[in-house]
Design a protein around this motif. Structure first.
Motif, PDB file in Angstrom:
ATOM      1  N   ASP A 171     134.503  58.215  -0.225  1.00 34.48           N
ATOM      2  CA  ASP A 171     135.303  57.001  -0.047  1.00 34.48           C
ATOM      3  C   ASP A 171     135.617  56.890   1.434  1.00 34.48           C
ATOM      4  O   ASP A 171     136.440  57.664   1.966  1.00 34.48           O
ATOM      5  N   LEU A 172     134.969  55.944   2.110  1.00 34.01           N
ATOM      6  CA  LEU A 172     135.090  55.822   3.559  1.00 34.01           C
ATOM      7  C   LEU A 172     135.997  54.658   3.943  1.00 34.01           C
ATOM      8  O   LEU A 172     135.891  53.563   3.382  1.00 34.01           O
ATOM      9  N   ASP A 173     136.860  54.910   4.907  1.00 28.90           N
ATOM     10  CA  ASP A 173     137.635  53.824   5.496  1.00 28.90           C
ATOM     11  C   ASP A 173     136.743  53.019   6.431  1.00 28.90           C
ATOM     12  O   ASP A 173     135.787  53.547   7.021  1.00 28.90           O
ATOM     13  N   ALA A 174     137.064  51.742   6.575  1.00 26.41           N
ATOM     14  CA  ALA A 174     136.306  50.881   7.485  1.00 26.41           C
ATOM     15  C   ALA A 174     136.267  51.499   8.876  1.00 26.41           C
ATOM     16  O   ALA A 174     137.286  51.960   9.401  1.00 26.41           O
ATOM     17  N   GLY A 175     135.065  51.543   9.473  1.00 23.17           N
ATOM     18  CA  GLY A 175     134.889  52.081  10.812  1.00 23.17           C
ATOM     19  C   GLY A 175     134.569  53.560  10.858  1.00 23.17           C
ATOM     20  O   GLY A 175     134.205  54.076  11.926  1.00 23.17           O
ATOM     21  N   LYS A 176     134.670  54.265   9.717  1.00 21.14           N
ATOM     22  CA  LYS A 176     134.388  55.691   9.683  1.00 21.14           C
ATOM     23  C   LYS A 176     132.877  55.940   9.723  1.00 21.14           C
ATOM     24  O   LYS A 176     132.106  55.265   9.044  1.00 21.14           O
ATOM     25  N   THR A 177     132.460  56.940  10.503  1.00 22.18           N
ATOM     26  CA  THR A 177     131.053  57.322  10.599  1.00 22.18           C
ATOM     27  C   THR A 177     130.893  58.786  10.207  1.00 22.18           C
ATOM     28  O   THR A 177     131.673  59.637  10.654  1.00 22.18           O
ATOM     29  N   LEU A 178     129.902  59.060   9.361  1.00 18.00           N
ATOM     30  CA  LEU A 178     129.571  60.417   8.944  1.00 18.00           C
ATOM     31  C   LEU A 178     128.133  60.730   9.330  1.00 18.00           C
ATOM     32  O   LEU A 178     127.293  59.827   9.411  1.00 18.00           O
ATOM     33  N   GLU A 179     127.860  62.004   9.544  1.00 14.96           N
ATOM     34  CA  GLU A 179     126.493  62.453   9.769  1.00 14.96           C
ATOM     35  C   GLU A 179     126.032  63.261   8.565  1.00 14.96           C
ATOM     36  O   GLU A 179     126.820  63.980   7.952  1.00 14.96           O
ATOM     37  N   TYR A 180     124.736  63.105   8.232  1.00 16.00           N
ATOM     38  CA  TYR A 180     124.185  63.896   7.139  1.00 16.00           C
ATOM     39  C   TYR A 180     122.883  64.543   7.577  1.00 16.00           C
ATOM     40  O   TYR A 180     122.020  63.897   8.188  1.00 16.00           O
ATOM     41  N   SER A 181     122.737  65.829   7.259  1.00 13.82           N
ATOM     42  CA  SER A 181     121.494  66.564   7.469  1.00 13.82           C
ATOM     43  C   SER A 181     121.034  67.100   6.123  1.00 13.82           C
ATOM     44  O   SER A 181     121.837  67.678   5.380  1.00 13.82           O
ATOM     45  N   LYS A 182     119.762  66.944   5.819  1.00 15.33           N
ATOM     46  CA  LYS A 182     119.243  67.377   4.522  1.00 15.33           C
ATOM     47  C   LYS A 182     119.364  68.879   4.342  1.00 15.33           C
ATOM     48  O   LYS A 182     119.216  69.661   5.288  1.00 15.33           O
ATOM     49  N   GLN A 183     119.598  69.273   3.099  1.00 16.65           N
ATOM     50  CA  GLN A 183     119.669  70.686   2.752  1.00 16.65           C
ATOM     51  C   GLN A 183     118.298  71.344   2.845  1.00 16.65           C
ATOM     52  O   GLN A 183     118.177  72.483   3.300  1.00 16.65           O
ATOM     53  N   LEU A 184     117.251  70.624   2.403  1.00 21.41           N
ATOM     54  CA  LEU A 184     115.885  71.137   2.412  1.00 21.41           C
ATOM     55  C   LEU A 184     114.967  70.121   3.085  1.00 21.41           C
ATOM     56  O   LEU A 184     115.011  68.928   2.765  1.00 21.41           O
ATOM     57  N   ALA A 185     114.106  70.595   3.959  1.00 17.68           N
ATOM     58  CA  ALA A 185     113.264  69.709   4.751  1.00 17.68           C
ATOM     59  C   ALA A 185     112.334  68.869   3.896  1.00 17.68           C
ATOM     60  O   ALA A 185     111.997  67.732   4.232  1.00 17.68           O
ATOM     61  N   GLY A 186     111.882  69.380   2.748  1.00 18.91           N
ATOM     62  CA  GLY A 186     110.944  68.646   1.915  1.00 18.91           C
ATOM     63  C   GLY A 186     111.584  67.704   0.911  1.00 18.91           C
ATOM     64  O   GLY A 186     110.889  67.137   0.057  1.00 18.91           O
ATOM     65  N   ASN A 187     112.874  67.520   1.012  1.00 12.28           N
ATOM     66  CA  ASN A 187     113.573  66.669   0.059  1.00 12.28           C
ATOM     67  C   ASN A 187     113.616  65.214   0.507  1.00 12.28           C
ATOM     68  O   ASN A 187     113.439  64.892   1.684  1.00 12.28           O
ATOM     69  N   ALA A 188     113.888  64.342  -0.449  1.00 11.02           N
ATOM     70  CA  ALA A 188     114.176  62.937  -0.206  1.00 11.02           C
ATOM     71  C   ALA A 188     115.678  62.723  -0.341  1.00 11.02           C
ATOM     72  O   ALA A 188     116.392  63.544  -0.920  1.00 11.02           O
ATOM     73  N   VAL A 189     116.157  61.603   0.199  1.00 10.92           N
ATOM     74  CA  VAL A 189     117.564  61.233   0.103  1.00 10.92           C
ATOM     75  C   VAL A 189     117.657  59.794  -0.383  1.00 10.92           C
ATOM     76  O   VAL A 189     116.892  58.925   0.058  1.00 10.92           O
ATOM     77  N   PHE A 190     118.603  59.552  -1.287  1.00 14.30           N
ATOM     78  CA  PHE A 190     118.843  58.221  -1.852  1.00 14.30           C
ATOM     79  C   PHE A 190     120.335  57.938  -1.722  1.00 14.30           C
ATOM     80  O   PHE A 190     121.151  58.702  -2.218  1.00 14.30           O
ATOM     81  N   VAL A 191     120.691  56.858  -1.016  1.00 14.06           N
ATOM     82  CA  VAL A 191     122.095  56.486  -0.815  1.00 14.06           C
ATOM     83  C   VAL A 191     122.355  55.162  -1.513  1.00 14.06           C
ATOM     84  O   VAL A 191     121.657  54.168  -1.266  1.00 14.06           O
ATOM     85  N   PHE A 192     123.372  55.144  -2.376  1.00 11.84           N
ATOM     86  CA  PHE A 192     123.721  53.968  -3.170  1.00 11.84           C
ATOM     87  C   PHE A 192     125.138  53.531  -2.821  1.00 11.84           C
ATOM     88  O   PHE A 192     126.065  54.345  -2.833  1.00 11.84           O
TER      89      PHE A 192
END
Length: 243
Positions: A171-192
């Protein structure tokens, strides 16, 4: 698979069954799209709105990891493993169907609808012993950070499945920025985007939009307004027994 795929709200399949209104990101039921069969190990992503007292009667599953997240309301669950529970808003439930299970799901409320996300992942192991798990999410841990609610191994605060997958709610407040790094290099990421609006690497996403990455290892998520999101990481490649 391309390194970037947009799954806009308007591109989803839709069905109105009266008691059930449902959006399908991938082919499901009567919705058939040859370009939308799966995204890596993600086979089903359904956004369901179920009328009061209605639901899905007893039906079987096999060799699938099934995750249910109520967004509003409560869902009554019964299965052939002997579980009989209510999955409430703020909970996450998983079932490893494995060698085979049967279950039913009904809106537990007589006076209001229930809204759920139901997600299926291909497992990494075939014919596992069926299992069930349910936990309540600590929403405070999801405020302005990515809170892990599903992992590949048992933990105190998250459910686990038979797959190298991680699910995060935020749950992000307006203006908040997060960084994400994958757990495994061969994985895909899906953001909804459950609600609100955000931007990822210059791509703007609104309510019920989603985006998928494969080759991107790191990225930033910037909330354009107060935003609730689900981030899922899982293998890009399917196990050999599904290919």
């Amino acid at each position: 698979m391309s390194p970037f795929t947009l799954f806009s709200d308007s591109s989803r399949g839709y069905a109105d069954h009266g008691w059930l209104k449902t959006h399908h990101t991938f082919s499901f039921g009567n919705y058939r799209n040859s370009q939308r069969i799966h995204f890596g190990a993600l086979r089903v992503f359904n956004d369901d709105f179920i009328d009061s007292g209605m639901g899905f009667g007893t039906h079987p599953h096999q060799n699938m990891e099934i995750i249910t997240i109520p967004l509003n309301g409560d869902l009554a669950h019964k299965d052939s493993m002997g579980n009989g529970t209510v999955i409430r808003e703020g909970d996450i439930q998983v079932m490893s169907a494995g060698t085979g299970i049967e279950h039913s799901e009904y809106n537990a409320n007589a006076d209001k609808p229930v809204e759920i996300l139901q997600i299926w992942l291909f497992p990494k192991t075939h014919n596992v012993t069926p299992r069930y798990e349910q936990k309540t999410i600590d929403k405070k841990q999801a405020h302005n950070q990515l809170h892990a609610v599903l992992t590949p191994n048992p933990t105190e605060n998250a459910v686990w499945i038979h797959q190298d997958a991680w699910f995060y709610l935020s749950d992000l407040d307006a203006g908040k920025t997060l960084e994400y790094s994958k757990q495994l290099a061969g994985n895909a990421v899906f953001v909804f985007v459950i609600s609100g609006a955000l931007e990822i690497n210059g791509q703007k996403l609104n309510r019920r939009d989603a985006i998928g990455f494969t080759d991107t290892q790191h990225f930033e998520i910037s909330a354009q307004e107060n935003t609730q999101l689900l981030l899922m990481e899982f293998p890009e490649e399917l196990p050999s027994f599904y290919q």
